[in-house]
Design an enzyme around this catalytic site. Structure first.
Site, PDB file in Angstrom:
ATOM      1  N   ASN A 127      -3.917  -5.868   9.747  1.00  0.00           N
ATOM      2  CA  ASN A 127      -3.918  -6.329   8.358  1.00  0.00           C
ATOM      3  C   ASN A 127      -2.652  -7.160   8.155  1.00  0.00           C
ATOM      4  O   ASN A 127      -1.557  -6.618   8.058  1.00  0.00           O
ATOM      5  CB  ASN A 127      -3.930  -5.102   7.432  1.00  0.00           C
ATOM      6  CG  ASN A 127      -3.773  -5.468   5.972  1.00  0.00           C
ATOM      7  OD1 ASN A 127      -3.884  -6.639   5.596  1.00  0.00           O
ATOM      8  ND2 ASN A 127      -3.507  -4.473   5.138  1.00  0.00           N
ATOM      9  N   LYS A 152      -1.787  -8.915   5.674  1.00  0.00           N
ATOM     10  CA  LYS A 152      -1.315  -8.922   4.271  1.00  0.00           C
ATOM     11  C   LYS A 152      -0.943 -10.353   3.850  1.00  0.00           C
ATOM     12  O   LYS A 152      -1.545 -11.309   4.317  1.00  0.00           O
ATOM     13  CB  LYS A 152      -0.153  -7.928   4.099  1.00  0.00           C
ATOM     14  CG  LYS A 152      -0.523  -6.535   4.617  1.00  0.00           C
ATOM     15  CD  LYS A 152       0.464  -5.467   4.227  1.00  0.00           C
ATOM     16  CE  LYS A 152       0.036  -4.135   4.825  1.00  0.00           C
ATOM     17  NZ  LYS A 152       0.868  -3.022   4.405  1.00  0.00           N
ATOM     18  N   HIS A 185      -7.247  -0.747  -0.422  1.00  0.00           N
ATOM     19  CA  HIS A 185      -5.948  -0.596   0.243  1.00  0.00           C
ATOM     20  C   HIS A 185      -4.930  -0.113  -0.802  1.00  0.00           C
ATOM     21  O   HIS A 185      -5.012  -0.491  -1.972  1.00  0.00           O
ATOM     22  CB  HIS A 185      -5.510  -1.931   0.848  1.00  0.00           C
ATOM     23  CG  HIS A 185      -4.277  -1.794   1.674  1.00  0.00           C
ATOM     24  ND1 HIS A 185      -3.023  -1.749   1.109  1.00  0.00           N
ATOM     25  CD2 HIS A 185      -4.112  -1.624   2.999  1.00  0.00           C
ATOM     26  CE1 HIS A 185      -2.133  -1.572   2.062  1.00  0.00           C
ATOM     27  NE2 HIS A 185      -2.769  -1.492   3.225  1.00  0.00           N
ATOM     28  N   GLU A 232      -2.082  -0.939  -1.565  1.00  0.00           N
ATOM     29  CA  GLU A 232      -1.393  -1.985  -2.346  1.00  0.00           C
ATOM     30  C   GLU A 232      -2.305  -2.521  -3.450  1.00  0.00           C
ATOM     31  O   GLU A 232      -1.837  -2.927  -4.511  1.00  0.00           O
ATOM     32  CB  GLU A 232      -0.904  -3.093  -1.408  1.00  0.00           C
ATOM     33  CG  GLU A 232       0.293  -2.601  -0.591  1.00  0.00           C
ATOM     34  CD  GLU A 232       0.345  -3.065   0.843  1.00  0.00           C
ATOM     35  OE1 GLU A 232      -0.254  -4.097   1.179  1.00  0.00           O
ATOM     36  OE2 GLU A 232       0.994  -2.372   1.655  1.00  0.00           O
ATOM     37  N   GLU A 255      -4.708   6.266   4.978  1.00  0.00           N
ATOM     38  CA  GLU A 255      -3.374   5.671   4.991  1.00  0.00           C
ATOM     39  C   GLU A 255      -2.507   6.382   3.956  1.00  0.00           C
ATOM     40  O   GLU A 255      -2.547   6.037   2.771  1.00  0.00           O
ATOM     41  CB  GLU A 255      -3.448   4.185   4.636  1.00  0.00           C
ATOM     42  CG  GLU A 255      -4.248   3.369   5.629  1.00  0.00           C
ATOM     43  CD  GLU A 255      -3.809   1.910   5.602  1.00  0.00           C
ATOM     44  OE1 GLU A 255      -3.389   1.423   6.661  1.00  0.00           O
ATOM     45  OE2 GLU A 255      -3.859   1.286   4.551  1.00  0.00           O
ATOM     46  N   GLY A 272       4.504   0.945   5.773  1.00  0.00           N
ATOM     47  CA  GLY A 272       5.657   0.045   5.760  1.00  0.00           C
ATOM     48  C   GLY A 272       6.995   0.759   5.675  1.00  0.00           C
ATOM     49  O   GLY A 272       8.022   0.147   5.426  1.00  0.00           O
ATOM     50  N   SER A 304       2.619   2.722   9.399  1.00  0.00           N
ATOM     51  CA  SER A 304       3.693   2.607  10.399  1.00  0.00           C
ATOM     52  C   SER A 304       3.216   2.873  11.837  1.00  0.00           C
ATOM     53  O   SER A 304       3.946   3.485  12.629  1.00  0.00           O
ATOM     54  CB  SER A 304       4.873   3.508  10.031  1.00  0.00           C
ATOM     55  OG  SER A 304       5.433   3.084   8.800  1.00  0.00           O
TER      56      SER A 304
HETATM   57  P1  PGA Z   1       2.093  -0.670   8.074  1.00  0.00           P
HETATM   58  O1  PGA Z   1       0.892  -0.999   7.082  1.00  0.00           O
HETATM   59  O2  PGA Z   1       1.494  -0.576   9.461  1.00  0.00           O
HETATM   60  O3  PGA Z   1       3.034  -1.845   7.929  1.00  0.00           O
HETATM   61  O4  PGA Z   1       2.691   0.614   7.642  1.00  0.00           O
HETATM   62  C1  PGA Z   1      -0.369  -0.396   7.230  1.00  0.00           C
HETATM   63  C2  PGA Z   1      -1.312  -0.887   6.188  1.00  0.00           C
HETATM   64  O5  PGA Z   1      -0.875  -1.111   5.045  1.00  0.00           O
HETATM   65  O6  PGA Z   1      -2.507  -1.084   6.451  1.00  0.00           O
END
Ligand code: PGA
Length: 255
Positions: A9, A11, A95, A97, A169, A175, A215
């Protein structure tokens, strides 16, 4: 057997040129015979450019979001048909976010998931608790609520065709560099599968792939993928670094 799905992803990152470069580097480093599925999820406006690079390859193309209406006066939105025309096969829905930064509601996410899956896209429905929810012992309740509201009225036929993937997640792991331990992730995935068996059927629950995200990097991918209910990984930051993402795919190949 559930085929492992490794998704990157991207983003709101990378220019068009960087997206094309990353897609071609991944393409050249992933063996054609790979048994895991590899999915690239660029920003909307770079989907077409990435599609040119990976068309005729085994790599799959995804979108980070989709709107539930078919067409019309919905400024800024993108329909399932527009995505399908570009060769997109998978779309993220819910997601964290989108839930916590853009404030999409359960009702909106449910409509998006129904629209995506009924239009032949695979919907990757993301669930997961925040740190506060986790610390107050509400993680299971939150995840169950997300499953119930998100999957309401979803056709069992499209699920049986493989059009639903769940991504667990935990928000506190996205992140942050703080990954759920493989045991914690496995425990939550088993919980999700048990709830899917109740909400849908044991047969469907057994077929639905549940990805872990938060992560993930090449150093922890193998131990996560070794768990029986972890059927793939949804990777953010590490998917932007070719060596990391290819390392994660290699871990899936060995799992
Ligand atoms: P990350 O993000 O691997 O940077 O923690 C995962 C995601 O948001 O799908």
């Amino acid at each position: 057997m559930r085929t492992k799905l490794i998704a990157g992803n991207w983003k709101m990152n990378l220019s068009k040129a960087e997206s094309v470069t990353l897609a071609s580097e991944v393409l050249h480093k992933v063996p054609k015979s790979a048994k895991a599925q590899v999915l690239l999820i660029p920003a909307f406006i770079h989907i077409d450019a990435v599609a040119q690079v990976i068309s005729k390859s085994q790599l799959l193309l995804g979108a980070q979001d989709v709107y539930f209406e078919k067409s019309g006066a919905f400024t800024g939105e993108v329909s399932t048909e527009m995505l399908l025309e570009l060769g997109v096969s998978h779309v993220l829905v819910g997601h964290s976010e989108r839930r916590h930064v853009i404030h999409e509601t359960d009702a909106v996410l449910n409509r998006k998931l129904i629209a995506a899956t009924s239009e032949k896209l695979v919907g990757i429905y993301c669930v997961g608790e925040t740190l506060q929810e986790r610390n107050s012992g509400k993680a299971a309740e939150v995840i169950l609520h997300q499953l119930k509201t998100g999957l309401a009225n979803l056709s069992h036929d499209v699920i049986a065709m493989g059009h639903l993937v769940i991504a667990y997640e935990p928000v506190w792991a996205i992140g942050t560099g703080q990954t759920a331990t493989p045991d914690h992730a496995q425990e939550t995935h088993a919980f999700i599968r048990a709830r899917l068996a109740e909400l849908l059927s044991p047969e469907l629950a057994d077929r639905i792939r549940i990805q872990y995200g938060g992560s993930v990097k090449k150093a922890n991918a193998a131990e996560l993928l070794a768990k029986p209910d972890i059927d793939g990984l949804l990777v953010g930051g590490a998917s932007l670094i070719v060596d990391e993402f290819v390392g994660i795919i290699q871990a899936a190949e060995k799992s």
